[in-house]
Design a protein around this motif. Structure first.
Motif, PDB file in Angstrom:
ATOM      1  N   LYS A 182      44.784  34.113  29.113  1.00 37.99           N
ATOM      2  CA  LYS A 182      46.352  33.884  29.572  1.00 37.99           C
ATOM      3  C   LYS A 182      46.580  35.194  30.186  1.00 37.99           C
ATOM      4  CE  LYS A 182      47.457  30.355  26.163  1.00 37.99           C
ATOM      5  NZ  LYS A 182      48.047  29.919  25.223  1.00 37.99           N
ATOM      6  N   ARG A 183      46.548  36.322  29.871  1.00 39.23           N
ATOM      7  CA  ARG A 183      46.970  37.523  30.209  1.00 39.23           C
ATOM      8  C   ARG A 183      46.378  37.808  31.640  1.00 39.23           C
ATOM      9  NH1 ARG A 183      46.544  43.507  27.293  1.00 39.23           N
ATOM     10  NH2 ARG A 183      47.756  44.673  28.923  1.00 39.23           N
ATOM     11  N   ARG A 184      45.021  37.441  31.887  1.00 36.13           N
ATOM     12  CA  ARG A 184      44.557  37.759  33.264  1.00 36.13           C
ATOM     13  C   ARG A 184      45.019  36.462  34.080  1.00 36.13           C
ATOM     14  NH1 ARG A 184      40.105  40.170  34.681  1.00 36.13           N
ATOM     15  NH2 ARG A 184      39.615  40.570  32.281  1.00 36.13           N
ATOM     16  N   TYR A 185      45.353  35.259  33.397  1.00 33.64           N
ATOM     17  CA  TYR A 185      45.860  34.172  34.335  1.00 33.64           C
ATOM     18  C   TYR A 185      47.265  34.583  35.083  1.00 33.64           C
ATOM     19  CZ  TYR A 185      47.259  29.481  35.616  1.00 33.64           C
ATOM     20  OH  TYR A 185      47.616  28.481  36.308  1.00 33.64           O
ATOM     21  N   LYS A 186      48.067  35.430  34.456  1.00 31.21           N
ATOM     22  CA  LYS A 186      49.291  35.832  34.697  1.00 31.21           C
ATOM     23  C   LYS A 186      49.470  36.425  36.300  1.00 31.21           C
ATOM     24  CE  LYS A 186      51.708  36.184  30.310  1.00 31.21           C
ATOM     25  NZ  LYS A 186      52.393  37.031  29.611  1.00 31.21           N
ATOM     26  N   ARG A 187      48.190  37.080  36.559  1.00 35.84           N
ATOM     27  CA  ARG A 187      47.871  37.582  37.946  1.00 35.84           C
ATOM     28  C   ARG A 187      47.833  36.807  39.102  1.00 35.84           C
ATOM     29  NH1 ARG A 187      43.075  41.904  35.907  1.00 35.84           N
ATOM     30  NH2 ARG A 187      44.290  42.533  34.016  1.00 35.84           N
ATOM     31  N   ARG A 188      47.707  35.241  38.714  1.00 35.56           N
ATOM     32  CA  ARG A 188      47.297  34.447  39.944  1.00 35.56           C
ATOM     33  C   ARG A 188      48.732  34.363  40.615  1.00 35.56           C
ATOM     34  NH1 ARG A 188      48.155  29.493  41.157  1.00 35.56           N
ATOM     35  NH2 ARG A 188      49.552  29.034  39.641  1.00 35.56           N
ATOM     36  N   ASN A 189      49.960  35.048  40.359  1.00 39.50           N
ATOM     37  CA  ASN A 189      51.010  34.709  41.091  1.00 39.50           C
ATOM     38  C   ASN A 189      50.876  35.374  42.498  1.00 39.50           C
ATOM     39  OD1 ASN A 189      51.192  37.386  39.987  1.00 39.50           O
ATOM     40  ND2 ASN A 189      53.310  37.425  40.155  1.00 39.50           N
ATOM     41  N   ARG A 190      49.724  36.337  42.563  1.00 35.52           N
ATOM     42  CA  ARG A 190      49.685  37.087  43.696  1.00 35.52           C
ATOM     43  C   ARG A 190      49.452  36.224  44.993  1.00 35.52           C
ATOM     44  NH1 ARG A 190      46.347  42.260  40.976  1.00 35.52           N
ATOM     45  NH2 ARG A 190      48.355  42.985  39.721  1.00 35.52           N
ATOM     46  N   ILE A 191      48.421  35.094  44.776  1.00 35.95           N
ATOM     47  CA  ILE A 191      48.323  34.183  45.819  1.00 35.95           C
ATOM     48  C   ILE A 191      49.422  33.395  46.348  1.00 35.95           C
ATOM     49  CG2 ILE A 191      47.414  32.314  44.186  1.00 35.95           C
ATOM     50  CD1 ILE A 191      45.185  32.044  46.398  1.00 35.95           C
ATOM     51  N   GLU A 192      50.362  33.097  45.184  1.00 41.73           N
ATOM     52  CA  GLU A 192      51.559  32.398  45.535  1.00 41.73           C
ATOM     53  C   GLU A 192      52.266  33.297  46.580  1.00 41.73           C
ATOM     54  OE1 GLU A 192      52.115  29.433  44.877  1.00 41.73           O
ATOM     55  OE2 GLU A 192      50.746  28.846  43.183  1.00 41.73           O
ATOM     56  N   ILE A 193      52.478  34.565  46.191  1.00 38.77           N
ATOM     57  CA  ILE A 193      53.183  35.524  47.008  1.00 38.77           C
ATOM     58  C   ILE A 193      52.512  35.435  48.532  1.00 38.77           C
ATOM     59  CG2 ILE A 193      53.886  38.035  47.421  1.00 38.77           C
ATOM     60  CD1 ILE A 193      53.886  38.179  44.149  1.00 38.77           C
ATOM     61  N   MET A 194      51.110  35.397  48.447  1.00 39.62           N
ATOM     62  CA  MET A 194      50.360  35.636  49.894  1.00 39.62           C
ATOM     63  C   MET A 194      50.966  34.231  50.621  1.00 39.62           C
ATOM     64  SD  MET A 194      46.609  34.962  50.649  1.00 39.62           S
ATOM     65  CE  MET A 194      46.712  33.069  50.588  1.00 39.62           C
ATOM     66  N   PHE A 195      50.720  33.041  49.867  1.00 37.40           N
ATOM     67  CA  PHE A 195      51.507  31.875  50.726  1.00 37.40           C
ATOM     68  C   PHE A 195      52.993  31.979  51.135  1.00 37.40           C
ATOM     69  CE2 PHE A 195      48.117  29.275  48.090  1.00 37.40           C
ATOM     70  CZ  PHE A 195      47.425  29.323  48.961  1.00 37.40           C
ATOM     71  N   GLY A 196      53.956  32.393  50.363  1.00 40.05           N
ATOM     72  CA  GLY A 196      55.104  33.097  50.731  1.00 40.05           C
ATOM     73  C   GLY A 196      55.268  33.795  52.120  1.00 40.05           C
ATOM     74  N   ARG A 197      54.429  34.861  52.163  1.00 39.53           N
ATOM     75  CA  ARG A 197      54.391  35.747  53.229  1.00 39.53           C
ATOM     76  C   ARG A 197      54.094  35.160  54.474  1.00 39.53           C
ATOM     77  NH1 ARG A 197      52.544  41.663  52.269  1.00 39.53           N
ATOM     78  NH2 ARG A 197      53.704  41.894  54.087  1.00 39.53           N
ATOM     79  N   LEU A 198      52.904  34.189  54.360  1.00 39.55           N
ATOM     80  CA  LEU A 198      52.241  33.506  55.539  1.00 39.55           C
ATOM     81  C   LEU A 198      53.345  32.557  56.031  1.00 39.55           C
ATOM     82  CD1 LEU A 198      48.652  32.686  54.295  1.00 39.55           C
ATOM     83  CD2 LEU A 198      49.619  34.653  55.756  1.00 39.55           C
ATOM     84  N   LYS A 199      54.196  32.108  55.129  1.00 36.66           N
ATOM     85  CA  LYS A 199      55.105  31.059  55.615  1.00 36.66           C
ATOM     86  C   LYS A 199      56.492  31.798  56.136  1.00 36.66           C
ATOM     87  CE  LYS A 199      53.762  27.336  52.325  1.00 36.66           C
ATOM     88  NZ  LYS A 199      54.306  26.361  51.476  1.00 36.66           N
ATOM     89  N   ASP A 200      56.553  32.891  56.206  1.00 37.23           N
ATOM     90  CA  ASP A 200      57.567  33.756  56.798  1.00 37.23           C
ATOM     91  C   ASP A 200      57.156  33.663  58.488  1.00 37.23           C
ATOM     92  OD1 ASP A 200      59.003  34.455  54.685  1.00 37.23           O
ATOM     93  OD2 ASP A 200      57.881  36.436  54.553  1.00 37.23           O
ATOM     94  N   TRP A 201      56.149  33.191  58.747  1.00 41.77           N
ATOM     95  CA  TRP A 201      55.771  33.152  60.264  1.00 41.77           C
ATOM     96  C   TRP A 201      56.208  31.690  60.564  1.00 41.77           C
ATOM     97  CZ3 TRP A 201      51.931  36.147  63.372  1.00 41.77           C
ATOM     98  CH2 TRP A 201      51.761  37.375  62.930  1.00 41.77           C
ATOM     99  N   ARG A 202      57.057  31.421  61.491  1.00 41.67           N
ATOM    100  CA  ARG A 202      57.621  30.211  61.698  1.00 41.67           C
ATOM    101  C   ARG A 202      56.540  29.116  62.423  1.00 41.67           C
ATOM    102  NH1 ARG A 202      63.842  31.344  64.308  1.00 41.67           N
ATOM    103  NH2 ARG A 202      64.523  32.618  62.589  1.00 41.67           N
TER     104      ARG A 202
END
Length: 252
Positions: free
Chosen positions: A205-225
């Protein structure tokens, strides 16, 4: 204009090995054309609205269309990502991109994989399946229609996984065949079990919390219109837009 985007000489030097050979008449200024292509994709402009500093808009569009269909931009991203070898952890996930009416109009050509646009509860959209490294930088991408299962994307990306120790994923990737395939590659799965499983699956579970980084990646990609909303009918062209955003944000 100070608000225009321009690639640096160092960035062009890194991209040059991926350029296709010029046959016949030499290409116009690569730096100017590629900078214009990036500017259009980042700001979601029509090609005819490209600033005059980048040259004729038809030149920008022709280069974009031709190189996208050849997969040049996708190879740039994968090639530069391979230079930063990940040795410990990768993550897998998927996200949706809404399809504009211009992407869904007209009948798709027969044969091939079609438009890769599907209908879900959120409307017409396309699904991006991605692998990223421990820092949340994309390593490989795969596009399907919106209603396609995560398992399809996982199967397509399985062969491109680097030699790492861990793979993080959400419950959508909890399948026995996927866990066995990872085990055969010597990769440990950090994936929560589905609620319907009779026997609970143990995971870090502790390691699994790092998975938010791929969610952040998707968010940054969607900044491109032109990535957040799909305007292109051709799936190769749309995948090139995602690869170009990944390239500029993370690998240049």
């Amino acid at each position: 204009m100070s608000d225009l985007f321009w690639l640096t000489d160092a960035q062009m030097a890194r991209l040059k090995p991926f350029f296709p050979e010029s046959h016949g008449k030499p290409r116009v200024d690569d730096k100017r054309v590629l900078s214009g292509i990036i500017f259009i994709n980042r700001n979601g402009l029509r090609w005819r609205d490209a600033p005059a500093a980048y040259g004729p808009h038809k030149t920008l569009y022709s280069r974009w269309k031709r190189w996208s269909e050849k997969g040049i931009f996708a190879r740039m991203m994968v090639g530069l990502a391979a230079e930063h070898g990940e040795e410990k952890t990768v993550m897998i996930d998927a996200t949706y991109f809404k399809a504009h009416r211009t992407a869904t109009s007209m009948v798709a050509e027969k044969g091939g994989r079609g438009r890769l646009i599907g209908r879900t509860k959120g409307g017409m959209n396309t699904k991006l399946h991605a692998i990223c490294d421990s820092q949340g930088r994309p390593l490989n991408l795969f596009v399907t229609a919106g209603q396609v299962s995560d398992y399809i994307g996982a199967r397509a990306l399985l062969g491109s996984l680097p030699n790492v120790k861990w793979l993080l994923g959400d419950r959508g990737y909890d399948a026995d065949w996927f866990r066995e395939a990872l085990q055969d590659k010597g990769i440990r799965a950090c994936i929560p079990g589905r609620k319907k499983r009779k026997t609970p699956v143990k995971y870090d579970k502790r390691r699994y919390k790092r998975r938010n980084r791929i969610e952040i990646m998707f968010g940054r990609l969607k900044d491109w219109r032109r990535v957040a909303t799909r305007y292109d009918r051709c799936p190769k062209v749309f995948l090139s837009a995602i690869a170009l955003a990944s390239l500029v944000i993370y690998w240049l």
